[in-house]
Write an enzyme that holds these catalytic residues in place. Structure first.
Site, PDB file in Angstrom:
ATOM      1  N   ARG A 121      81.837  -7.164 135.667  1.00  0.00           N
ATOM      2  CA  ARG A 121      80.409  -7.311 135.962  1.00  0.00           C
ATOM      3  C   ARG A 121      79.642  -6.088 135.467  1.00  0.00           C
ATOM      4  O   ARG A 121      78.609  -6.204 134.811  1.00  0.00           O
ATOM      5  CB  ARG A 121      80.227  -7.488 137.477  1.00  0.00           C
ATOM      6  N   HIS A 205      68.922  -8.101 137.851  1.00  0.00           N
ATOM      7  CA  HIS A 205      68.413  -9.183 138.703  1.00  0.00           C
ATOM      8  C   HIS A 205      67.200  -9.883 138.091  1.00  0.00           C
ATOM      9  O   HIS A 205      66.261 -10.260 138.793  1.00  0.00           O
ATOM     10  CB  HIS A 205      68.141  -8.674 140.116  1.00  0.00           C
ATOM     11  N   GLN A 254      73.507 -14.393 141.412  1.00  0.00           N
ATOM     12  CA  GLN A 254      72.960 -13.134 141.928  1.00  0.00           C
ATOM     13  C   GLN A 254      72.512 -12.192 140.809  1.00  0.00           C
ATOM     14  O   GLN A 254      71.522 -11.476 140.932  1.00  0.00           O
ATOM     15  CB  GLN A 254      74.013 -12.445 142.807  1.00  0.00           C
TER      16      GLN A 254
END
Length: 304
Positions: A121, A205, A254
């Site tokens: 990630r 985000h 997310q």
């Protein structure tokens, strides 16, 4: 009557050079966590945490594994020092990257699998950030609807989105570099108390992180996710989810969705009857945010 505790885990930005040094000096269990991490990652994570350099530790590719392992090392020491705190935990949550730490604590994902996913990630988000000049700006002292209007005015042809809804009067906007500059200027003119560009690699985000989605999805597909043994509040919708496949899907979502931290904390307070909160891991960011949401709820730091 036993207390009802909540454990919170920090996200990116909480890292500092020197973190985990004191913890690992006194804690065998913490050193074992870092030894296991080094085997998985192929580099000495503890050395990076303790000695830096800061530009390496602050890189998304390294800071995310560093925070995940440091926080879980602090958690294992807390189990030894004050097991009642952990035994009495009725709910947990983590800010962005910290949601993986919370899921590992709750038994939904193993330490090893969680670290592998977090490392991918971080690397994928770093690559996505480097692909487009972008950033994040914290706007203090304005209401969310007002900020949403400013974002619409400042966006132009660029990407600009609300990324973090942290607490009353603290909202983070994220997007292309020039759009961030425009919204900062507009917010200042609109009477914001402060407008602070954040020292991050890119527009986390937001839809600018879309290139990271496929890599994260592929990595998550290869790990086992189970039902959490403790409720974990989700960043995307401030909900609590039991279904492993739903959790897997939300972890992917997310990366490109706003972090609803204020809503998550209100869910924790309203639905779980928590009387004491512990921020487990580096920094005191979450403690500060919680004070803005509920001044009366005690929050202790468990440092890493």
């Amino acid at each position: 009557m036993s207390s009802r505790t909540a454990l919170l885990f920090p996200g990116q930005g909480a890292q500092t050079v020197g973190m985990a040094a004191e913890l690992c000096e006194r804690s065998i269990v913490a050193r074992e966590q870092f030894d296991a991490a080094a085997q998985i990652l192929g580099y000495d994570l503890l050395k990076l945490c303790v000695n830096g350099p800061a530009e390496d530790l602050d890189s998304t590719a390294y800071s995310q594994p560093a925070l995940y392992v440091s926080s879980l090392a602090a958690l294992e020491q807390l189990r030894l020092d004050d097991p009642a705190v952990v035994d009495n935990c009725v709910v947990t949550a983590g800010l962005s990257l910290g949601e993986y730490t919370a899921l590992a604590f709750a038994g939904a994902i193993s330490f090893e699998d969680g670290l592998r996913v977090v490392a991918e990630r971080g690397a994928a988000m770093q690559d996505a950030a480097e692909a487009t000049p972008s950033g994040m700006v914290s706007v203090l002292g304005l209401e969310v609807p007002q900020i949403a209007d400013l974002v619409d005015q400042a966006r132009g042809e660029d990407t600009l989105e609300i990324a973090n809804l942290l607490c009353p009067g603290n909202t983070v906007v994220s997007g292309g570099t020039t759009a961030c500059e425009r919204v900062a200027e507009l917010a200042d003119k609109a009477g914001a108390m402060r407008v602070v560009p954040l020292a991050v690699a890119g527009a986390f985000h937001t839809s600018l992180m879309q290139p990271a989605v496929d890599r994260l999805q592929a990595k998550l597909a290869g790990v086992t996710i189970g039902t959490p043994q403790i409720p974990v509040i989700c960043n995307v919708d401030a909900g609590v989810h039991d279904d492993p496949e739903e959790i897997r899907s939300l972890l992917v979502k997310q990366v490109v969705s706003p972090v609803r931290w204020e809503d998550s904390m209100r869910r924790m307070i309203d639905d779980f009857g928590v009387d004491t909160v512990y921020e487990v891991g580096p920094g005191r960011v979450l403690r500060g945010l919680l004070k803005r949401i509920n001044r009366k709820l005690p929050c202790e730091s468990v440092p890493a």
